[in-house]
Design a protein around this motif. Structure first.
Motif: not given
Length: 292
Positions: A210-233
């Motif tokens: 249920g989580y989404d992972v996105e690579s983020v550029n421009g912060i450190g050597d490597e960065a990842y954004l992990v998100t989850e939204d269970t509010t729909s409905g």
């Protein structure tokens, strides 16, 4: 008394203008003693048999099969090659061996020092109170109330320095937390966290449904954004986001979580797009503040 064997017969002398034959062995052939007998022996007697040497203070006879070895008190004592081993060739071999030992020791010491001082911390330091050392200004418009008793702790050890902070985020007039913000910085001083960091965050959605992972550029050597939204409905869902950063051997995470049940019925938590922008902005500012 045994008689030493007759030395091998010498080959005919070469003409005086014949060049010396090259050899990889730096000393004269021990089976070809120089004219006049080997060092420590008198000239050969008739028929080429060497007279018995007289050795003061040492018992013994020349060893059978080797007319150049003398019997010492603890076994055969080889006689040095002509020149007593103190000639140029002997000194060259000795100093070559000494040089090899010194070079090996210097190399080993260099490897030890490099291994000891190889932690790539990029100038970061973990503060004793990350709650006061971090930047959370991007969340102030949505959550203007200050947390008067945030949770924080710190660790200082030979292998790891760590700072941790947990904040309650409150909207105006809220008696209880509407959302939560947690921050953690780790300075890995003995081991490189890179491979495990990548495996954990880049593949977070493989082990957490249920989580989404996105690579983020421009912060450190490597960065990842992990998100989850269970509010729909749903009236009891949640919104969650973590920004995980590695810069050298420093790792940093900033996490946000909010629950619909904590909000008024006519209000929703901020959208994840807004939250992720806040996380990026405040992470950059915090890391800049904590870098010497």
């Amino acid at each position: 008394m045994s008689t030493p064997p007759t030395p091998p017969q010498q080959p005919p002398d070469q003409p005086s203008d014949a060049p010396a034959q090259p050899t990889a062995y730096p000393y004269p052939n021990p089976q070809s003693p120089p004219p006049g007998g080997p060092a420590g022996f008198p000239p050969p007697t008739q028929q080429g048999v060497y007279a018995q040497p007289t050795l003061v203070g040492q018992p013994g006879q020349p060893q059978p099969g080797n007319p150049y070895a003398q019997q010492g008190p603890y076994g055969p004592v080889p006689v040095p090659p002509p020149g007593g081993g103190s000639g140029g060739a002997g000194r060259a071999v000795l100093w070559a061996a000494v040089g090899a030992v010194v070079a090996s020791a210097a190399w080993a010491a260099g490897v030890f020092l490099i291994g000891k001082d190889s932690a790539d911390l990029r100038g970061y330091s973990a503060p004793s109170n990350l709650c006061s050392g971090g930047d959370y200004s991007s969340f102030k418009d949505e959550y203007p109330e200050n947390d008067t008793s945030p949770t924080h702790n710190a660790l200082k050890a030979a292998a790891l320095d760590e700072g941790y902070c947990s904040l309650s985020l409150k909207k105006t007039g809220s008696s209880y937390a509407d959302a939560y913000l947690t921050v953690q910085m780790d300075l890995h001083k003995k081991t490189d966290p890179g491979p495990e960091f990548t495996a954990t965050w880049k593949n977070y959605d493989d082990s957490h449904s249920g989580y989404d992972v996105e690579s983020v550029n421009g912060i450190g050597d490597e960065a990842y954004l992990v998100t989850e939204d269970t509010t729909s409905g749903s009236s009891s869902g949640s919104r969650y986001a973590t920004l995980a950063v590695r810069d050298g051997w420093m790792t940093y995470t900033m996490s946000y979580s909010a629950y619909l049940s904590s909000y008024d019925t006519d209000k929703d938590p901020p959208k994840l797009d807004e939250v992720t922008d806040w996380l990026k902005s405040d992470t950059k500012a915090t890391l800049q503040n904590l870098k010497g």
